[in-house]
Design a protein around this motif. Structure first.
Motif, PDB file in Angstrom:
ATOM      1  N   LYS A 216       0.834  -1.184   0.000  1.00 33.47           N
ATOM      2  CA  LYS A 216       0.000   0.000   0.000  1.00 33.47           C
ATOM      3  C   LYS A 216       0.877   1.245   0.000  1.00 33.47           C
ATOM      4  CE  LYS A 216      -4.373  -1.339   2.160  1.00 33.47           C
ATOM      5  NZ  LYS A 216      -5.223  -1.165   3.360  1.00 33.47           N
ATOM      6  N   ALA A 217       0.433   2.260  -0.732  1.00 30.51           N
ATOM      7  CA  ALA A 217       1.201   3.502  -0.799  1.00 30.51           C
ATOM      8  C   ALA A 217       1.227   4.218   0.547  1.00 30.51           C
ATOM      9  CB  ALA A 217       0.627   4.419  -1.876  1.00 30.51           C
ATOM     10  N   LEU A 218       0.248   3.921   1.404  1.00 26.80           N
ATOM     11  CA  LEU A 218       0.196   4.564   2.709  1.00 26.80           C
ATOM     12  C   LEU A 218       1.009   3.822   3.769  1.00 26.80           C
ATOM     13  CD1 LEU A 218      -3.542   5.711   2.889  1.00 26.80           C
ATOM     14  CD2 LEU A 218      -1.534   7.029   2.246  1.00 26.80           C
ATOM     15  N   ASP A 222       8.864   4.367   8.201  1.00 29.85           N
ATOM     16  CA  ASP A 222       9.678   3.664   9.184  1.00 29.85           C
ATOM     17  C   ASP A 222       9.442   2.161   9.133  1.00 29.85           C
ATOM     18  OD1 ASP A 222       7.119   3.779  10.188  1.00 29.85           O
ATOM     19  OD2 ASP A 222       7.699   4.426  12.202  1.00 29.85           O
ATOM     20  N   GLN A 223       8.200   1.748   8.832  1.00 33.21           N
ATOM     21  CA  GLN A 223       7.939   0.310   8.702  1.00 33.21           C
ATOM     22  C   GLN A 223       8.583  -0.238   7.434  1.00 33.21           C
ATOM     23  OE1 GLN A 223       3.845  -0.931   8.771  1.00 33.21           O
ATOM     24  NE2 GLN A 223       4.361  -3.024   8.184  1.00 33.21           N
ATOM     25  N   PHE A 224       8.530   0.549   6.347  1.00 32.31           N
ATOM     26  CA  PHE A 224       9.191   0.137   5.109  1.00 32.31           C
ATOM     27  C   PHE A 224      10.679  -0.073   5.361  1.00 32.31           C
ATOM     28  CE2 PHE A 224      11.508   0.809   1.202  1.00 32.31           C
ATOM     29  CZ  PHE A 224      10.752   0.165   0.230  1.00 32.31           C
ATOM     30  N   ASN A 225      11.300   0.885   6.055  1.00 30.80           N
ATOM     31  CA  ASN A 225      12.730   0.781   6.349  1.00 30.80           C
ATOM     32  C   ASN A 225      13.042  -0.466   7.164  1.00 30.80           C
ATOM     33  OD1 ASN A 225      13.274   3.152   4.993  1.00 30.80           O
ATOM     34  ND2 ASN A 225      13.273   4.424   6.831  1.00 30.80           N
ATOM     35  N   ASP A 226      12.204  -0.748   8.170  1.00 27.74           N
ATOM     36  CA  ASP A 226      12.429  -1.928   9.014  1.00 27.74           C
ATOM     37  C   ASP A 226      12.255  -3.219   8.228  1.00 27.74           C
ATOM     38  OD1 ASP A 226      12.867  -0.270  11.157  1.00 27.74           O
ATOM     39  OD2 ASP A 226      10.842  -0.463  11.972  1.00 27.74           O
ATOM     40  N   GLU A 227      11.266  -3.234   7.338  1.00 27.53           N
ATOM     41  CA  GLU A 227      10.935  -4.457   6.601  1.00 27.53           C
ATOM     42  C   GLU A 227      11.973  -4.781   5.532  1.00 27.53           C
ATOM     43  OE1 GLU A 227       8.622  -7.820   5.769  1.00 27.53           O
ATOM     44  OE2 GLU A 227       8.300  -6.339   7.362  1.00 27.53           O
ATOM     45  N   PHE A 228      12.479  -3.732   4.856  1.00 25.60           N
ATOM     46  CA  PHE A 228      13.330  -3.970   3.684  1.00 25.60           C
ATOM     47  C   PHE A 228      14.760  -3.451   3.846  1.00 25.60           C
ATOM     48  CE2 PHE A 228       8.935  -3.577   2.027  1.00 25.60           C
ATOM     49  CZ  PHE A 228       8.787  -4.871   1.558  1.00 25.60           C
ATOM     50  N   ASN A 235      11.573  12.483   7.754  1.00 21.06           N
ATOM     51  CA  ASN A 235      11.396  13.806   8.345  1.00 21.06           C
ATOM     52  C   ASN A 235      10.401  14.655   7.557  1.00 21.06           C
ATOM     53  OD1 ASN A 235      13.203  13.451  10.503  1.00 21.06           O
ATOM     54  ND2 ASN A 235      14.960  13.963   9.207  1.00 21.06           N
ATOM     55  N   GLU A 236      10.396  14.504   6.232  1.00 26.61           N
ATOM     56  CA  GLU A 236       9.525  15.315   5.387  1.00 26.61           C
ATOM     57  C   GLU A 236       8.192  14.633   5.111  1.00 26.61           C
ATOM     58  OE1 GLU A 236       9.649  17.596   1.021  1.00 26.61           O
ATOM     59  OE2 GLU A 236      11.383  16.456   1.747  1.00 26.61           O
ATOM     60  N   PHE A 237       8.203  13.302   4.944  1.00 27.02           N
ATOM     61  CA  PHE A 237       6.977  12.557   4.647  1.00 27.02           C
ATOM     62  C   PHE A 237       6.802  11.422   5.649  1.00 27.02           C
ATOM     63  CE2 PHE A 237       8.675  14.058   0.534  1.00 27.02           C
ATOM     64  CZ  PHE A 237       7.635  14.886   0.144  1.00 27.02           C
ATOM     65  N   ASP A 238       5.547  10.989   5.807  1.00 27.47           N
ATOM     66  CA  ASP A 238       5.250   9.890   6.717  1.00 27.47           C
ATOM     67  C   ASP A 238       5.085   8.560   5.996  1.00 27.47           C
ATOM     68  OD1 ASP A 238       5.207  11.565   8.984  1.00 27.47           O
ATOM     69  OD2 ASP A 238       3.126  12.140   8.566  1.00 27.47           O
ATOM     70  N   THR A 239       4.691   8.605   4.720  1.00 24.08           N
ATOM     71  CA  THR A 239       4.375   7.375   3.993  1.00 24.08           C
ATOM     72  C   THR A 239       5.198   7.253   2.714  1.00 24.08           C
ATOM     73  OG1 THR A 239       2.607   8.333   2.643  1.00 24.08           O
ATOM     74  CG2 THR A 239       2.004   7.544   4.849  1.00 24.08           C
ATOM     75  N   ALA A 241       4.000   6.921  -0.168  1.00 25.95           N
ATOM     76  CA  ALA A 241       3.375   7.750  -1.199  1.00 25.95           C
ATOM     77  C   ALA A 241       4.085   9.095  -1.326  1.00 25.95           C
ATOM     78  CB  ALA A 241       1.897   7.966  -0.886  1.00 25.95           C
ATOM     79  N   GLY A 242       4.435   9.707  -0.196  1.00 24.05           N
ATOM     80  CA  GLY A 242       5.122  10.987  -0.231  1.00 24.05           C
ATOM     81  C   GLY A 242       6.489  10.886  -0.883  1.00 24.05           C
ATOM     82  N   ILE A 243       7.217   9.799  -0.566  1.00 24.55           N
ATOM     83  CA  ILE A 243       8.539   9.575  -1.173  1.00 24.55           C
ATOM     84  C   ILE A 243       8.405   9.456  -2.688  1.00 24.55           C
ATOM     85  CG2 ILE A 243      10.450   7.937  -1.356  1.00 24.55           C
ATOM     86  CD1 ILE A 243      10.590   9.368   1.254  1.00 24.55           C
ATOM     87  N   LEU A 244       7.376   8.725  -3.147  1.00 24.62           N
ATOM     88  CA  LEU A 244       7.205   8.500  -4.582  1.00 24.62           C
ATOM     89  C   LEU A 244       6.795   9.773  -5.319  1.00 24.62           C
ATOM     90  CD1 LEU A 244       5.466   5.009  -4.745  1.00 24.62           C
ATOM     91  CD2 LEU A 244       7.878   5.572  -4.969  1.00 24.62           C
ATOM     92  N   ILE A 245       5.870  10.525  -4.756  1.00 27.46           N
ATOM     93  CA  ILE A 245       5.431  11.750  -5.424  1.00 27.46           C
ATOM     94  C   ILE A 245       6.593  12.728  -5.562  1.00 27.46           C
ATOM     95  CG2 ILE A 245       3.959  13.786  -5.183  1.00 27.46           C
ATOM     96  CD1 ILE A 245       1.823  11.954  -3.980  1.00 27.46           C
ATOM     97  N   ARG A 246       7.447  12.786  -4.541  1.00 29.27           N
ATOM     98  CA  ARG A 246       8.627  13.649  -4.653  1.00 29.27           C
ATOM     99  C   ARG A 246       9.572  13.141  -5.737  1.00 29.27           C
ATOM    100  NH1 ARG A 246      12.449  14.120   0.483  1.00 29.27           N
ATOM    101  NH2 ARG A 246      12.774  11.927  -0.081  1.00 29.27           N
ATOM    102  N   ALA A 247       9.730  11.829  -5.831  1.00 32.59           N
ATOM    103  CA  ALA A 247      10.631  11.261  -6.834  1.00 32.59           C
ATOM    104  C   ALA A 247      10.093  11.464  -8.258  1.00 32.59           C
ATOM    105  CB  ALA A 247      10.859   9.783  -6.563  1.00 32.59           C
ATOM    106  N   PHE A 248       8.777  11.263  -8.431  1.00 35.90           N
ATOM    107  CA  PHE A 248       8.177  11.447  -9.747  1.00 35.90           C
ATOM    108  C   PHE A 248       8.097  12.928 -10.133  1.00 35.90           C
ATOM    109  CE2 PHE A 248       6.273   7.145  -9.094  1.00 35.90           C
ATOM    110  CZ  PHE A 248       6.654   6.575 -10.303  1.00 35.90           C
ATOM    111  N   GLY A 249       7.848  13.774  -9.130  1.00 33.94           N
ATOM    112  CA  GLY A 249       7.650  15.190  -9.407  1.00 33.94           C
ATOM    113  C   GLY A 249       6.220  15.514  -9.786  1.00 33.94           C
ATOM    114  N   HIS A 250       5.338  14.517  -9.714  1.00 30.40           N
ATOM    115  CA  HIS A 250       3.921  14.695 -10.024  1.00 30.40           C
ATOM    116  C   HIS A 250       3.171  13.488  -9.470  1.00 30.40           C
ATOM    117  CE1 HIS A 250       5.513  12.228 -13.362  1.00 30.40           C
ATOM    118  NE2 HIS A 250       4.323  11.637 -13.330  1.00 30.40           N
TER     119      HIS A 250
END
Length: 285
Positions: A216-218, A222-228, A235-239, A241-250
């Motif tokens: 899930k994008a949500l 921190d759980q993603f980091n622990d799992e993988f 610090n900037e995003f919680d999920t 989804a935020g990391i991906l939108i920043r990477a895509f730029g849209h």
């Protein structure tokens, strides 16, 4: 000097009429694109003629007209199926654990669709027992549709033909997944949860191969980091989804992909408001 209450009410009514007239004139001038129509609706919401929920539903209804079944279907790998030769003792645990109401019944493979089993059709087992029970006696015909079918057309067929599930085939005639009426309605009204839906506070991670997952994008970073074993900054995003939108730029669409720190993310499902599901490929090391 205080304003005359009657004059104030009249002014307010005139203002309301002005915006209503503008909204109606916008429709009467036949918007040239989806964006034109959405802008008119959002302007009406900004002036409190529509609330946010109504706007979201209108956008969803417009979106359904443009979307295809492949964008909302449950993929083949996630289908919960019943084998035509299964006994009640074999199939009941699957029915109970999944808590679904409908199940594709298959023969030798998922491409060999025999019909649809409704969980309620198993209720006679309580009174009659399992003697002489065979799935062939209770399954119902399966509806087969192409993955290119538009969602508004499918919704009309669901309503007119009074069925709630269809099996989806790809261009080669193989089963690609399934779709339910709930999948389509959720595109309009948002997620529909019932008493069988479990609270998923820890996000969603489903392993599909040695180094591939559907998440899930949500999912919290921190759980993603622990799992993988990743080191994404939260610090900037919680999920994710935020990391991906920043990477895509849209806000990405289905099948767009991006690689971040060796992790490949491919969007499986997204709408005009947010990302929902992602296929993750982790580094083989």
């Amino acid at each position: 000097m205080s304003e005359d209450p009657a004059s104030s009410r009249q002014s307010s009514r005139n203002q309301d009429k002005t915006w209503i007239n503008r909204l109606m004139s916008g429709f009467s001038s036949e918007p040239k694109s989806r964006e034109d129509l959405i802008n008119i609706i959002k302007e009406a919401a900004a002036n409190q003629l529509l609330d946010d929920e109504a706007v979201s539903m209108i956008e969803g209804a417009i979106d359904v007209h443009e979307r295809q079944v492949r964008e909302v279907m449950v993929p083949r790998s996630q289908m919960v199926v019943i084998g035509i030769e299964e006994t009640p003792e074999q199939l009941l645990p699957t029915v109970i654990e999944s808590a679904h109401s409908r199940f594709p019944v298959i023969g030798e493979s998922a491409d060999d669709i025999k019909g649809i089993l409704l969980a309620k059709d198993l209720l006679p087992l309580i009174l009659n027992g399992t003697e002489d029970f065979t799935l062939e006696k209770v399954i119902r015909p399966a509806s087969i549709i192409p993955e290119s079918k538009r969602l508004n057309v499918l919704l009309r067929e669901f309503r007119e033909n009074r069925y709630h599930m269809a099996l989806v085939i790809d261009e080669y005639g193989a089963i690609a997944g399934l779709v339910t009426i709930e999948d389509v309605l959720e595109k309009i009204v948002g997620d529909i949860e019932d008493e069988t839906d479990e609270e998923d506070e820890d996000g969603f991670i489903r392993k599909v191969s040695d180094n591939e997952y559907v998440i899930k994008a949500l999912l919290p970073i921190d759980q993603f980091n622990d799992e993988f074993g990743a080191k994404f900054d939260d610090n900037e995003f919680d999920t994710i989804a935020g990391i991906l939108i920043r990477a895509f730029g849209h806000l990405p669409s289905r099948n767009e992909h991006v690689e971040i720190d060796g992790f490949e993310f491919r969007v499986l499902y997204a709408d005009s408001r947010q990302i929902h599901l992602i296929r993750l490929t982790i580094p083989e090391s």
